[in-house]
Structure formats: C-alpha cells, structure tokens
Design a protein around this motif. Structure first.
Motif, PDB file in Angstrom:
ATOM      1  N   ALA A 482      51.100  -6.024   3.954  1.00 32.30           N
ATOM      2  CA  ALA A 482      50.719  -5.481   5.250  1.00 32.30           C
ATOM      3  C   ALA A 482      50.561  -3.965   5.193  1.00 32.30           C
ATOM      4  O   ALA A 482      49.754  -3.384   5.926  1.00 32.30           O
ATOM      5  CB  ALA A 482      51.767  -5.854   6.302  1.00 32.30           C
ATOM      6  N   GLU A 483      51.314  -3.330   4.294  1.00 30.67           N
ATOM      7  CA  GLU A 483      51.275  -1.873   4.206  1.00 30.67           C
ATOM      8  C   GLU A 483      50.011  -1.365   3.512  1.00 30.67           C
ATOM      9  O   GLU A 483      49.491  -0.298   3.852  1.00 30.67           O
ATOM     10  CB  GLU A 483      52.513  -1.349   3.463  1.00 30.67           C
ATOM     11  N   GLU A 484      49.494  -2.119   2.550  1.00 31.69           N
ATOM     12  CA  GLU A 484      48.383  -1.603   1.749  1.00 31.69           C
ATOM     13  C   GLU A 484      47.013  -2.055   2.240  1.00 31.69           C
ATOM     14  O   GLU A 484      45.995  -1.461   1.893  1.00 31.69           O
ATOM     15  CB  GLU A 484      48.543  -2.037   0.288  1.00 31.69           C
ATOM     16  N   VAL A 485      46.955  -3.116   3.038  1.00 35.92           N
ATOM     17  CA  VAL A 485      45.660  -3.673   3.418  1.00 35.92           C
ATOM     18  C   VAL A 485      44.915  -2.744   4.374  1.00 35.92           C
ATOM     19  O   VAL A 485      45.510  -2.079   5.222  1.00 35.92           O
ATOM     20  CB  VAL A 485      45.832  -5.073   4.054  1.00 35.92           C
ATOM     21  N   THR A 486      43.598  -2.682   4.206  1.00 40.43           N
ATOM     22  CA  THR A 486      42.712  -2.007   5.163  1.00 40.43           C
ATOM     23  C   THR A 486      41.590  -2.975   5.504  1.00 40.43           C
ATOM     24  O   THR A 486      41.313  -3.929   4.763  1.00 40.43           O
ATOM     25  CB  THR A 486      42.104  -0.724   4.568  1.00 40.43           C
ATOM     26  N   GLU A 487      40.937  -2.743   6.614  1.00 41.46           N
ATOM     27  CA  GLU A 487      39.829  -3.612   6.996  1.00 41.46           C
ATOM     28  C   GLU A 487      38.737  -3.591   5.928  1.00 41.46           C
ATOM     29  O   GLU A 487      38.154  -4.626   5.596  1.00 41.46           O
ATOM     30  CB  GLU A 487      39.257  -3.185   8.355  1.00 41.46           C
ATOM     31  N   GLU A 488      38.463  -2.419   5.380  1.00 46.98           N
ATOM     32  CA  GLU A 488      37.407  -2.297   4.374  1.00 46.98           C
ATOM     33  C   GLU A 488      37.744  -3.081   3.113  1.00 46.98           C
ATOM     34  O   GLU A 488      36.911  -3.831   2.586  1.00 46.98           O
ATOM     35  CB  GLU A 488      37.184  -0.820   4.022  1.00 46.98           C
TER      36      GLU A 488
END
Length: 503
Positions: A482-488
């Motif tokens: 959850a900490e590392e994910v981005t939409e891109e």
C-alpha cells in the motif's frame, strides 16, 4: 416546444406500499438533448420512480407529462409507444431467441397472412448493430453472447424507435472499457437528436464525464438538482446520504498473523498461468486487472469451481485438495461472488433462509431444521453488519443492493472462514453502502480474517488493500504494498508493463 420545455416530467409523484412511503412528492424532468443523472442510495426510490414512469406501478398521487401533455403509463410497451424507452441493469432477454427476435420482441415485422418478414427483421437489426460496432449479428443466439454483449442488445432495443426519452439504469455494470466508449457515443448521438437521457448510476466518474445535471433522491424524497459542472463528488455524496464520508484509506492498526493461504504455480487452461501469492491473517490483498486478466477465474479455482492444470493450494502451511465448493467450505474458504443475485442469493427466499443456507445440515433438530438456531444466526449478523430489513421474513429480492450484499457476506461469516474472497464486493452499490462495505472489510481484517478483494475500481483497491496483486492476461505482473503503489505504476502493471519490460 422551446429548448427549455422538458420532454419528460414527473410532478408530485407519491407511491406507498404497506408500511413504506417509497416516494414522497417527487418531481423530476429531463430536457431535450440533456443527459440528466438520477442518483441516490439503494432504497432511495430511484427504481420505484422508474417503475411508475414505466407503467409497472400506478402512482397514488402526481402525474406524468410528455412534452407537457399529461399522460398515463399502463405498461412498459405503452411507455415505449409514448417514446419512453428503458435499458435495465437486470437483463430481460430470451436466451434461445436470436438477437433480432429479442430486439423486436412483440413487434416483429410481418408479411401477408401474419408471417414474419425475416429479411426485414434481420436487415433492420444489422443496421442498428452496425451503429453499435459490436462483434455479432442479427442471427446470433442471445444465449451464446457474453453478459456485456447481452447488455449491448438491450441498448440496441432503444434504437428501434424514435424515442423522446431513454432511461439507462446502471448501463456500464457489465461493459468493458471499449464497450463503454461505444455506449457514450450512442448517448452523444441521442443528445444530438434532441432525445432526453436519464442516466442512473453509482459511478461518479461516469456521472461527471457525461451528464449535464444531477438530481438526487434520499429516503423517497427529492433533495435537489445540481449542474454537473458546478458541483463535485463531496456535495453530491452529502445530498445522497445526508452526511460527510471519509474516503481516506484506513491504515492497518493490528499486527499481521501467519500465512493463512498460499497459492503456488496455479494454472488453468487459457485463463491463468503460474500464479503464486500469499495472504496472511489480518491482511487484505487486492486483485486488480483488466477484464479477462484472470482474477475471477483464480478465485473460482481456489473455491473449487474450476479444475486446475498445475500448482497447489496451501492453508496454514499444509497442502489441501479442493475439487468442489464443498471442499473449500470444509477447509474454511468462502467466496462472495461477483453476481450476487444470480450466484450468491435465492431472491425468492427470505433473509433468514439465505443467511443459513450453506449450514442447513448443521442446524437440524431430528428431521427438521431448527428455526430458533436459524433466527439466532440471522439476528447476530443483522446486528453485526447493520442489515436494514423489517425482519427475517423479508424476501431478499426486496432488499437494496447494499443490504443484499451484506446478506451474502453474513452467510459466509456465520461459517467462520479462515479466508474470505470478495469478488466485486460493491458492484451496483451506492456510495454510502460502498463506504460501509469498505469499513467492514477493514474490520474483518482487524479481527484476523485473511481477505481477498477483487475489484475493477482502482480507488476501491487502493483504499482497502494492504497489498495489491496486479494481473495481465492471466499472469501476475507485480505485487505492490500500500505504501509503494501509485496509480501510474498500477496501470502500467495491468497493461503488461513492469518497469522497462512489456509482457
């Protein structure tokens, strides 16, 4: 008729059922060439209002006006003759008939002696299908089509007449992204012809993309109309549910436990290949990917609905053999399916019997099922999940979508599973109930459940998940915390891109 005269208007509509005032003086209208959203929580009165408009329910008070002329609707066919066409979320097609026969059902073109003019029927149908850019023709058997294509057949029905108003009820629930583009093009074309479009949807991104105005119902009452360009999601939500919503992700406040479920190298034909992942007690793992990525197929394999070609499933560190849902349930795995009405519930049964259906054998007293035990289970999970129903005798088919989903979840929670799989848990559910389901998912994790959430909505996956498994074409492309994910990065992964590599 000037441009500001509604093509369709409902004035002061009142509808009462035994013990319930479903509509309380509702007024609503759509202008020519306008896309007008009708929004509200499940149970707000949208469906009842549309049934009054479609001639299914007679209003107790109020009137319907078309081009400002009062009219009475006696049936859906009568409404269609008046130029009011419905495209329902619930498909109403005959599987054994052709696409053409479904589209013109009740209005088949005829020749002499009442014989069907098949050439005319197929020719007219193919002209309509051409405008929709679909991959099937007039002669295709409807039962051979996917759910998404069946929805396109429903949409094609609206194009057989010159409508004054078209009502779309959750039209994109079963459509792929490319099919949504076609649908929006159809709506734009209807607008250009001066047709009024009523658009019912819980999907905020669609509402703000294609509508001109938004009208809101709450508890059977009209709460206001907003110009789409002048408002935002927060204001619409506040009018719908009467309170503010906290849509921020809720961080885990508990320690994760041991690995509850591990999947190693699982494969199933062309559906998915060499899938491996783990989920720990107290953790929510989200599965995200495009349509056809294999997410639902994996869930069905874990639940024993699909036979795998390779790989293994491990629970609490031990390999298990799951060849049927019965095996899965015995091992503590539960599945809340994507199609809650078709696969998760028996709509003609009451709430109690739906809740206790998987464990009837365990609730018998001699040759009979123990009514007291069943009611006790229902009461426990009605209170725990805040299921809003007059009582256990209420038919599940009469509940709102959000409360139906809670019945399905309660059914499996009452079995005390180790792993709970939720496939599209908030599809067709309003924003208020969606928030409740999200809070419930996080609460289940805090009580030690291992939860898998499969969703087509990126905001949902980002909000509820501790980890996200991104899938593309049947393969796991990447796992994110959850900490590392981005939409891109998530979009790149589900498109087959991992870093510099394209699958």
């Amino acid at each position: 008729m000037n441009a500001q005269t509604p093509v369709l208007r409902l004035e002061g509509i009142v509808k009462t059922f035994p013990g319930v005032r479903a509509l309380d003086g509702v007024s609503f209208g759509v202008l020519p060439g306008e896309v007008h959203a009708l929004m509200g929580e499940n149970g707000a009165g949208k469906s009842t209002l549309m049934k009054v408009l479609g001639g299914i329910h007679d209003p107790d008070e109020g009137q319907i006006l078309i081009d400002e002329e009062p009219t009475e609707m006696t049936s859906p066919m009568h409404a269609k003759a008046k130029g009011v066409v419905f495209i329902h979320q619930e498909l109403s097609l005959a599987d054994e008939l052709s696409v053409a026969e479904n589209i013109y059902l009740g209005e088949l073109p005829t020749k002499s002696l009442g014989r069907v003019d098949w050439d005319a029927l197929y020719g007219e149908t193919d002209k309509i299908l051409e405008t929709l850019n679909v991959g099937f023709n007039a002669r295709t058997r409807v039962g051979d089509l996917s759910i998404a294509n069946q929805q396109m057949v429903e949409i094609a029905r609206a194009l057989t007449v010159n409508p004054r108003a078209v009502i779309f009820d959750e039209p994109t629930a079963s459509l792929t992204d490319s099919e949504k583009v076609v649908l929006f093009d159809v709506i734009t074309d209807l607008q250009s012809k001066g047709v009024g479009v009523i658009y019912i949807s819980h999907r905020m991104e669609e509402i703000f993309k294609i509508t001109d105005r938004i009208s809101i119902l709450r508890d059977g009452q009209y709460r206001g109309t907003l110009n789409t360009k002048d408002t935002n999601e927060e204001e619409v939500t506040r009018l719908m549910i009467g309170r503010e919503l906290n849509l921020e992700r809720k961080e885990a406040t508990h320690e994760l436990g041991e690995v509850a479920l591990e999947v190693r190298g699982l494969s199933c034909g062309d559906l998915f290949d060499d899938v491996s992942f783990q989920i720990r007690r107290g953790e929510v793992v989200g599965f995200y990917g495009l349509v056809g990525a294999g997410r639902t197929a994996i869930a069905e394999a874990i639940f024993g609905l699909r036979t795998t070609d390779a790989g293994s499933i491990h629970l609490d560190g031990a390999e298990v053999s799951i060849n049927s849902p019965e095996d899965a349930i015995k091992h503590g795995i539960s599945l809340v399916p994507e199609d809650r009405k078709g696969q998760g519930l028996v709509l003609g049964m009451n709430c109690r019997d739906n809740m206790t259906l998987p464990q009837v054998d365990d609730l018998t007293a001699g040759p009979f099922v123990s009514d007291g035990a069943e009611v006790a289970i229902f009461d426990q999970y009605r209170d725990k999940l805040d299921i809003r129903t007059p009582g256990w005798r209420q038919l599940v088919g009469n509940l709102s979508g959000g409360n139906q989903q809670k019945i399905v979840i309660g059914k499996w929670l009452s079995m005390h599973p180790k792993v709970l799989i939720l496939d599209e848990p908030t599809r067709g559910i309003d924003v208020g109930s969606k928030s409740e389901i999200h809070n419930l998912i996080r609460d289940l994790a805090s009580h030690g459940y291992a939860v898998i959430v499969i969703s087509s909505e990126m905001p949902e996956v980002l909000q509820v998940s501790d980890r996200i498994v991104a899938m593309f074409s049947g393969k796991v492309m990447r796992e994110f915390t959850a900490e590392e994910v981005t939409e891109e990065s998530l979009i790149q992964a589900i498109s087959g891109i991992t870093g510099d590599r394209v699958a």
